[in-house]
Design a protein around this motif. Structure first.
Motif, PDB file in Angstrom:
ATOM      1  N   ALA A 243      18.379   6.456  22.631  1.00 17.91           N
ATOM      2  CA  ALA A 243      17.919   7.722  23.205  1.00 17.91           C
ATOM      3  C   ALA A 243      19.116   8.534  23.686  1.00 17.91           C
TER       4      ALA A 243
ATOM      5  N   ARG B  36      16.755  21.123  20.155  1.00 18.51           N
ATOM      6  CA  ARG B  36      17.401  19.827  19.925  1.00 18.51           C
ATOM      7  C   ARG B  36      17.739  19.607  18.444  1.00 18.51           C
TER       8      ARG B  36
ATOM      9  N   SER C  41      20.055  14.844  21.053  1.00 22.58           N
ATOM     10  CA  SER C  41      19.254  14.481  22.224  1.00 22.58           C
ATOM     11  C   SER C  41      17.967  13.787  21.809  1.00 22.58           C
TER      12      SER C  41
ATOM     13  N   LYS D  88      14.854  11.334  21.324  1.00 21.26           N
ATOM     14  CA  LYS D  88      13.957  10.675  22.252  1.00 21.26           C
ATOM     15  C   LYS D  88      13.171   9.593  21.508  1.00 21.26           C
TER      16      LYS D  88
ATOM     17  N   SER E 116      14.820   3.136  23.490  1.00 21.68           N
ATOM     18  CA  SER E 116      14.929   3.631  24.872  1.00 21.68           C
ATOM     19  C   SER E 116      15.939   2.836  25.679  1.00 21.68           C
TER      20      SER E 116
END
Length: 124
Positions: free
Chosen positions: A14, A67, A85, A87, A124
């Motif tokens: 992430a 992004r 960036s 996620k 993550s």
């Protein structure tokens, strides 16, 4: 007929970045607007970004705006998706697609040709 081959997917943490490429062969690449879509497990395929034939017009899904950046190089018959960036919710198989219209569209049905997809996994 247009053949599309995506590359550049992979595993990233992430906050990291990836750049996807989609190489086209067959009919004139510059005759097509191009789009990127993605499909996560158990979900429908969704629009990510699109670019016009010339590259002068782009549009993005709200979830990636700011992004991700779509671009194209008509001399190299390639469209790119720069993803920053990242996620965990960006995890999906990413597909490029070709649309014979001048401008890109967010609607899947407007696209005639699709690549096989490349997996992007964001941890993550």
């Amino acid at each position: 007929q247009v053949q599309l081959v995506e590359s550049g997917g992979g595993l990233v943490q992430a906050g990291g970045s990836l750049r996807l490429s989609c190489a086209a062969s067959g009919r004139t690449f510059s005759s097509y607007a191009m789009g990127w879509f993605r499909q996560a497990p158990g979900k429908e395929r969704e629009f990510v970004a699109a670019i016009s034939r010339s590259g002068g017009n782009t549009n993005y899904a709200d979830s990636v705006k700011g992004r991700f950046t779509i671009s194209r190089d008509n001399a190299k018959n390639t469209v790119y998706l720069q993803m920053n960036s990242l996620k965990p919710e960006d995890t999906a198989v990413y597909y490029c697609a070709a649309n014979p219209s001048t401008f890109g569209s967010s609607h899947l049905n407007y696209y005639d040709y699709w690549g096989q997809g490349t997996q992007v996994t964001v941890s993550s």
